[in-house]
Design an enzyme around this catalytic site. Structure first.
Site, PDB file in Angstrom:
ATOM      1  N   ARG A 176       0.862  -1.187   0.000  1.00  0.00           N
ATOM      2  CA  ARG A 176       0.000   0.000   0.000  1.00  0.00           C
ATOM      3  C   ARG A 176       0.899   1.239   0.000  1.00  0.00           C
ATOM      4  O   ARG A 176       1.498   1.586   1.018  1.00  0.00           O
ATOM      5  CB  ARG A 176      -0.878  -0.034   1.252  1.00  0.00           C
ATOM      6  CG  ARG A 176      -2.002   0.965   1.276  1.00  0.00           C
ATOM      7  CD  ARG A 176      -2.604   1.009   2.672  1.00  0.00           C
ATOM      8  NE  ARG A 176      -1.735   1.693   3.610  1.00  0.00           N
ATOM      9  CZ  ARG A 176      -1.569   1.362   4.882  1.00  0.00           C
ATOM     10  NH1 ARG A 176      -2.193   0.323   5.382  1.00  0.00           N
ATOM     11  NH2 ARG A 176      -0.762   2.048   5.663  1.00  0.00           N
ATOM     12  N   HIS A 204      -3.228   4.417   5.055  1.00  0.00           N
ATOM     13  CA  HIS A 204      -4.411   3.550   5.148  1.00  0.00           C
ATOM     14  C   HIS A 204      -5.639   4.248   4.581  1.00  0.00           C
ATOM     15  O   HIS A 204      -6.377   3.685   3.777  1.00  0.00           O
ATOM     16  CB  HIS A 204      -4.642   3.162   6.607  1.00  0.00           C
ATOM     17  CG  HIS A 204      -5.903   2.411   6.853  1.00  0.00           C
ATOM     18  ND1 HIS A 204      -6.112   1.134   6.375  1.00  0.00           N
ATOM     19  CD2 HIS A 204      -7.031   2.757   7.520  1.00  0.00           C
ATOM     20  CE1 HIS A 204      -7.307   0.731   6.739  1.00  0.00           C
ATOM     21  NE2 HIS A 204      -7.884   1.681   7.433  1.00  0.00           N
ATOM     22  N   TYR A 242       4.430   4.539  11.496  1.00  0.00           N
ATOM     23  CA  TYR A 242       4.689   3.111  11.648  1.00  0.00           C
ATOM     24  C   TYR A 242       5.496   2.496  10.504  1.00  0.00           C
ATOM     25  O   TYR A 242       5.713   1.284  10.481  1.00  0.00           O
ATOM     26  CB  TYR A 242       3.371   2.343  11.815  1.00  0.00           C
ATOM     27  CG  TYR A 242       2.328   2.602  10.741  1.00  0.00           C
ATOM     28  CD1 TYR A 242       2.351   1.913   9.534  1.00  0.00           C
ATOM     29  CD2 TYR A 242       1.307   3.526  10.949  1.00  0.00           C
ATOM     30  CE1 TYR A 242       1.399   2.133   8.559  1.00  0.00           C
ATOM     31  CE2 TYR A 242       0.343   3.765   9.984  1.00  0.00           C
ATOM     32  CZ  TYR A 242       0.400   3.068   8.785  1.00  0.00           C
ATOM     33  OH  TYR A 242      -0.548   3.300   7.820  1.00  0.00           O
TER      34      TYR A 242
END
Length: 420
Positions: A262, A266, A275
């Protein structure tokens, strides 16, 4: 003979044929790519270019306030496009919330595909017309639905295969286990596509599973597992097409894991820098699905200016149309929130509906008061007194407290709505 010699404990299926390859299956950039049809590769290139532009435009619409949220599939376009193209018209696609590109590639209008993420309606398209289930925002709940539809199709003798899409995070849900177990036991014509993009929001893969791969989990259910490079659109299309046709021919379900990444956060509400490192993203950009396909086309002399220009024009036309129509403000009825949820509304749903209706009525602007009548002239006074002209005020409207009574009636109606 001992109890261990009885059939009760023996494996129902030989595990060896179910095991996935140790490494993700690839085609582009390998000698095997020479057998790929040039026309198919050029068509896939156009699809990927349009898919990337669609992702970019949808992301921009969130910044403009035209979408409430957009879970981008940038970097995952190969898996999205391949999933839609692997199906026949009579087959069904069961997408997750990140799979709007697959929904569009299946033929759904882009604006209708984004209706849920705009917050306007449960879904913007007719699932039966397109053979596409509504986008599923709860993780993995679409998987048992896909199995149920596939099972029903098999019982009825219908030539239908279901393809269910899920992210790596969804594999941690109970629905994933239940769906795969039922599918294998029933030998249902369904294909599960796990898009392993490395993170369940911010939870890395290593904290979700210790399995060699998600594809290896298929063996535990008694179905075939396939591991594929999710950024190789030709490989994903081939693997999914084989799995779909295998299911159609009675070969049972398949679990396909597409290893991808990705590129974006998100959603537009996420800060991915908290992260993951930029160096990790940069490494995956070098394996971008569009770049991988362009490399193959270049190597075979198939990527000319005409193809680039044509793909870019079509992609920009899609983005411009989406941008223009998403700026139209739809006329919405908030009470429609409660339509098509249950065939017979539950008591809780009826209570919520009554509460919303009461709130809307309380917030509604009061009707403007009628302007005062002008002072009558002397001639009109004399006419009124003789009864020859003029209107008589109705007893109901002149009755003291009539307006209060009507307000009390509305309040009583709302109270009755709470108990209906």
């Amino acid at each position: 003979m001992t109890v261990l010699d009885t059939p009760a404990w023996r494996p129902r299926t030989d595990a060896a044929p179910l095991l996935p390859d140790p490494e993700p299956y690839r085609l582009l950039g390998t000698p095997a790519a020479a057998r790929l049809d040039p026309g198919r590769l050029r068509a896939l290139y156009g699809q990927l270019v349009r898919g990337r532009r669609y992702n970019q435009q949808a992301t921009a619409l969130t910044r403009q306030g035209r979408l409430a949220v957009y879970p981008s599939s940038t970097g995952q376009e190969a898996a999205q496009i391949a999933a839609a193209l692997a199906l026949r018209p009579q087959d069904w696609l069961f997408p997750s919330y990140r799979d709007t590109l697959a929904v569009v590639a299946r033929g759904v209008d882009p604006v209708e595909a984004l209706t849920l993420l705009r917050g306007d309606w449960h879904t913007g398209y007719d699932p039966r017309a397109h053979r596409v289930a509504p986008l599923s925002t709860p993780l993995a709940t679409q998987l048992p639905h896909a199995v149920g539809l596939a099972r029903a199709a098999r019982l009825r003798g219908d030539d239908v295969v279901a393809l269910a899409m899920v992210g790596d995070g969804g594999t941690s849900e109970g629905d994933f286990h239940e769906a795969l177990n039922f599918a294998a036991v029933w030998h249902a014509p369904v294909v599960f596509l796990v898009q392993n993009n490395g993170f369940a929001i911010s939870v890395p893969l290593a904290k979700q599973t210790s399995a060699p791969s998600f594809a290896h989990k298929a063996v535990g259910y008694g179905m075939r597992g396939r591991l594929v490079d999710g950024n190789d659109v030709a490989a994903v299309h081939e693997v999914l097409s084989e799995a779909v046709e295998r299911a159609r021919d009675g070969g049972g379900p398949t679990l396909v894991e597409a290893v991808t990444y990705r590129m974006d956060a998100h959603t537009n509400a996420d800060d991915a820098t908290r992260y993951r490192d930029d160096s990790e993203v940069a490494a995956w950009r070098a394996h971008d699905p569009l770049a991988v396909l362009e490399g193959e086309l270049d190597a075979r002399g198939l990527l000319d200016d005409d193809l680039r220009d044509s793909a870019a024009r079509q992609a920009e036309a899609l983005a411009a149309d989406l941008r223009e129509r998403m700026h139209d403000d739809p006329v919405l009825d908030p009470m429609e929130l409660f339509a098509h949820v249950f065939a017979e509304p539950t008591p809780q749903l009826r209570e919520q509906r009554a509460l919303l209706r009461a709130e809307l009525e309380a917030e509604a602007p009061e009707a403007p008061e009628a302007p005062e009548a002008p002072e009558p002239s002397e001639s009109s006074r004399s006419s009124d007194s003789s009864g020859s002209s003029g209107s008589q005020e109705s007893p109901e409207s002149s009755e003291p407290g009539h307006g209060v009574d009507r307000a009390q009636g509305r309040a009583a109606g709302r109270e009755a709505g709470h108990t209906s």
